[in-house]
Design a protein around this motif. Sequence first.
Motif, PDB file in Angstrom:
ATOM      1  N   LEU A  66     -36.188 -16.860  -2.331  1.00 31.18           N
ATOM      2  CA  LEU A  66     -35.642 -17.430  -3.561  1.00 31.18           C
ATOM      3  C   LEU A  66     -35.749 -16.430  -4.708  1.00 31.18           C
ATOM      4  O   LEU A  66     -34.869 -16.364  -5.570  1.00 31.18           O
ATOM      5  N   SER A  67     -36.818 -15.641  -4.709  1.00 33.06           N
ATOM      6  CA  SER A  67     -36.978 -14.593  -5.721  1.00 33.06           C
ATOM      7  C   SER A  67     -35.920 -13.507  -5.550  1.00 33.06           C
ATOM      8  O   SER A  67     -35.322 -13.038  -6.524  1.00 33.06           O
ATOM      9  N   ALA A  68     -35.665 -13.106  -4.299  1.00 33.31           N
ATOM     10  CA  ALA A  68     -34.631 -12.095  -4.029  1.00 33.31           C
ATOM     11  C   ALA A  68     -33.254 -12.603  -4.430  1.00 33.31           C
ATOM     12  O   ALA A  68     -32.428 -11.844  -4.960  1.00 33.31           O
ATOM     13  N   MET A  69     -32.992 -13.880  -4.208  1.00 36.45           N
ATOM     14  CA  MET A  69     -31.712 -14.463  -4.595  1.00 36.45           C
ATOM     15  C   MET A  69     -31.555 -14.509  -6.115  1.00 36.45           C
ATOM     16  O   MET A  69     -30.451 -14.346  -6.639  1.00 36.45           O
ATOM     17  N   ALA A  70     -32.656 -14.715  -6.832  1.00 35.95           N
ATOM     18  CA  ALA A  70     -32.612 -14.693  -8.296  1.00 35.95           C
ATOM     19  C   ALA A  70     -32.277 -13.288  -8.799  1.00 35.95           C
ATOM     20  O   ALA A  70     -31.499 -13.118  -9.748  1.00 35.95           O
ATOM     21  N   TYR A  71     -32.848 -12.268  -8.157  1.00 36.40           N
ATOM     22  CA  TYR A  71     -32.539 -10.883  -8.524  1.00 36.40           C
ATOM     23  C   TYR A  71     -31.067 -10.581  -8.273  1.00 36.40           C
ATOM     24  O   TYR A  71     -30.401  -9.914  -9.079  1.00 36.40           O
TER      25      TYR A  71
ATOM     26  N   SER B 132     -53.790 -16.007  -1.973  1.00 30.60           N
ATOM     27  CA  SER B 132     -52.471 -15.947  -1.358  1.00 30.60           C
ATOM     28  C   SER B 132     -51.514 -16.928  -2.025  1.00 30.60           C
ATOM     29  O   SER B 132     -50.355 -16.587  -2.302  1.00 30.60           O
ATOM     30  N   SER B 133     -51.991 -18.140  -2.306  1.00 31.16           N
ATOM     31  CA  SER B 133     -51.151 -19.138  -2.964  1.00 31.16           C
ATOM     32  C   SER B 133     -50.727 -18.667  -4.349  1.00 31.16           C
ATOM     33  O   SER B 133     -49.559 -18.786  -4.728  1.00 31.16           O
ATOM     34  N   ALA B 134     -51.694 -18.127  -5.101  1.00 35.55           N
ATOM     35  CA  ALA B 134     -51.390 -17.652  -6.445  1.00 35.55           C
ATOM     36  C   ALA B 134     -50.354 -16.534  -6.406  1.00 35.55           C
ATOM     37  O   ALA B 134     -49.377 -16.542  -7.167  1.00 35.55           O
ATOM     38  N   PHE B 135     -50.547 -15.573  -5.506  1.00 32.90           N
ATOM     39  CA  PHE B 135     -49.620 -14.436  -5.434  1.00 32.90           C
ATOM     40  C   PHE B 135     -48.236 -14.878  -4.978  1.00 32.90           C
ATOM     41  O   PHE B 135     -47.220 -14.509  -5.571  1.00 32.90           O
ATOM     42  N   ASN B 136     -48.192 -15.686  -3.913  1.00 34.75           N
ATOM     43  CA  ASN B 136     -46.905 -16.032  -3.315  1.00 34.75           C
ATOM     44  C   ASN B 136     -46.176 -17.165  -4.025  1.00 34.75           C
ATOM     45  O   ASN B 136     -45.019 -17.447  -3.695  1.00 34.75           O
ATOM     46  N   ILE B 137     -46.825 -17.816  -4.976  1.00 35.44           N
ATOM     47  CA  ILE B 137     -46.150 -18.818  -5.793  1.00 35.44           C
ATOM     48  C   ILE B 137     -45.911 -18.297  -7.209  1.00 35.44           C
ATOM     49  O   ILE B 137     -44.789 -18.358  -7.719  1.00 35.44           O
ATOM     50  N   ILE B 138     -46.959 -17.741  -7.821  1.00 33.94           N
ATOM     51  CA  ILE B 138     -46.837 -17.297  -9.212  1.00 33.94           C
ATOM     52  C   ILE B 138     -45.966 -16.054  -9.338  1.00 33.94           C
ATOM     53  O   ILE B 138     -45.095 -15.979 -10.219  1.00 33.94           O
ATOM     54  N   PHE B 139     -46.171 -15.051  -8.471  1.00 24.99           N
ATOM     55  CA  PHE B 139     -45.381 -13.815  -8.572  1.00 24.99           C
ATOM     56  C   PHE B 139     -43.886 -14.072  -8.402  1.00 24.99           C
ATOM     57  O   PHE B 139     -43.080 -13.630  -9.227  1.00 24.99           O
ATOM     58  N   PRO B 140     -43.438 -14.782  -7.355  1.00 27.16           N
ATOM     59  CA  PRO B 140     -42.006 -15.087  -7.258  1.00 27.16           C
ATOM     60  C   PRO B 140     -41.509 -15.947  -8.426  1.00 27.16           C
ATOM     61  O   PRO B 140     -40.382 -15.753  -8.895  1.00 27.16           O
ATOM     62  N   SER B 141     -42.355 -16.889  -8.891  1.00 25.80           N
ATOM     63  CA  SER B 141     -41.952 -17.737 -10.010  1.00 25.80           C
ATOM     64  C   SER B 141     -41.709 -16.910 -11.268  1.00 25.80           C
ATOM     65  O   SER B 141     -40.713 -17.114 -11.982  1.00 25.80           O
TER      66      SER B 141
ATOM     67  N   SER C 258     -41.022 -13.732 -11.329  1.00 24.24           N
ATOM     68  CA  SER C 258     -39.849 -12.893 -11.055  1.00 24.24           C
ATOM     69  C   SER C 258     -38.560 -13.668 -11.295  1.00 24.24           C
ATOM     70  O   SER C 258     -37.611 -13.163 -11.914  1.00 24.24           O
ATOM     71  N   ILE C 259     -38.521 -14.914 -10.822  1.00 23.51           N
ATOM     72  CA  ILE C 259     -37.341 -15.764 -11.021  1.00 23.51           C
ATOM     73  C   ILE C 259     -37.153 -16.078 -12.494  1.00 23.51           C
ATOM     74  O   ILE C 259     -36.035 -16.029 -13.025  1.00 23.51           O
ATOM     75  N   LEU C 260     -38.257 -16.405 -13.182  1.00 27.41           N
ATOM     76  CA  LEU C 260     -38.192 -16.727 -14.610  1.00 27.41           C
ATOM     77  C   LEU C 260     -37.667 -15.539 -15.414  1.00 27.41           C
ATOM     78  O   LEU C 260     -36.803 -15.695 -16.292  1.00 27.41           O
ATOM     79  N   SER C 261     -38.170 -14.339 -15.104  1.00 25.57           N
ATOM     80  CA  SER C 261     -37.716 -13.137 -15.800  1.00 25.57           C
ATOM     81  C   SER C 261     -36.224 -12.908 -15.574  1.00 25.57           C
ATOM     82  O   SER C 261     -35.482 -12.575 -16.514  1.00 25.57           O
ATOM     83  N   SER C 262     -35.792 -13.084 -14.330  1.00 23.71           N
ATOM     84  CA  SER C 262     -34.368 -12.900 -14.011  1.00 23.71           C
ATOM     85  C   SER C 262     -33.509 -13.853 -14.825  1.00 23.71           C
ATOM     86  O   SER C 262     -32.475 -13.454 -15.391  1.00 23.71           O
ATOM     87  N   TYR C 263     -33.948 -15.101 -14.943  1.00 21.36           N
ATOM     88  CA  TYR C 263     -33.122 -16.087 -15.639  1.00 21.36           C
ATOM     89  C   TYR C 263     -33.195 -15.958 -17.150  1.00 21.36           C
ATOM     90  O   TYR C 263     -32.266 -16.388 -17.850  1.00 21.36           O
ATOM     91  N   ILE C 264     -34.241 -15.376 -17.668  1.00 18.21           N
ATOM     92  CA  ILE C 264     -34.271 -15.076 -19.105  1.00 18.21           C
ATOM     93  C   ILE C 264     -33.178 -14.064 -19.436  1.00 18.21           C
ATOM     94  O   ILE C 264     -32.414 -14.235 -20.406  1.00 18.21           O
ATOM     95  N   PHE C 265     -33.080 -13.013 -18.628  1.00 20.36           N
ATOM     96  CA  PHE C 265     -32.023 -12.021 -18.836  1.00 20.36           C
ATOM     97  C   PHE C 265     -30.642 -12.609 -18.556  1.00 20.36           C
ATOM     98  O   PHE C 265     -29.665 -12.277 -19.236  1.00 20.36           O
TER      99      PHE C 265
END
Length: 310
Positions: free
Chosen positions: A115-120, A202-211, A213-220
């Motif tokens: 989902l993060s890659a799709m946001a990019y 693992s939960s923090a990295f794999n949930i927060i980092f993609p989140s 990343s997605i948030l940053s993509s959608y701000i732009f």
Amino acid sequence: MAEGNYSVVTEFILAGLTDKPELQVPLFLLFLGVYVLTVVGNLGMITLIGLSSHLHTPMYYLLSSLSFIDLSQSTVIVPKMLVNFVMEKNIISYPECMTQFYFFIFFTIAECHMLSAMAYDRYVAICNPLLYNITMSNQVCLWLVFGVYSMSLIGSIALTTGMLRVLFCKDNIINHYFCDFFPLLELSCSSTFINVVVGMSSSAFNIIFPSLSILSSYIFIIASILHIRSTEGRAKAFSTCSSHVSAVALFFGSLAFMYLQPSSVSSMEQVKVSSVIYTIIVPMLNPLIYSLRNKDVKVALSKLLGNKSF
């Protein structure tokens, strides 16, 4: 206490969603229908993208990968869950449980990063449309997919290896409908401190980092859309992203509720409902979300059906 003094568990019993007999048959029929829709929808999406030449773009390659992940995730969970509704005891052996746990973790992490890659991909398409074919070349798309599965492999191996070191000697009833992280740890009679630390990290990295990343993509993306002068252009850009935003909100919302809060805060019933959303409902809804709100998919489907009827 020495390990030899324990009666080691060799099989588990999955408690399932409910212990009310009158709900077993209706729930069986409900989730059987959901699983059939999931298989048909995701296989249909993969087939449609494969057969339609004008859908052979990075955006749809990533969507095809997401459909494969959703189909696999649902298949790891639902068939065994359906057994629970028709059997008096849904027994799962220790090796089967660890295997289910491994693939559940693998595909859950994969969906987060896909989902993060799709946001990019949407960011590049809207913010840098003239450079899209260069920035999102087939090679870059392959590297993104490779990165997604690499992180899934690392995370699933780390968590499964830790779980294999846990000694199970208490009650063998897992208060869940599949072998999940916290319900398994509740049955441990050895130290689970390392498991909890690795699991939360693992939960923090794999949930927060993609989140993020997605948030940053959608701000732009939103900033870029606001600079579009025509109302039609803005509507088209928002329409392009709306499907992905819906999928992201549903998946990450339920996942964060499950794994990013102390286990004492939520009841097991709430945990099960949250789990149903991201393991069963989301894989069914994603093909519908991306097909019903995507003009290219509708056109490809009508052409394919038209050619077959002709």
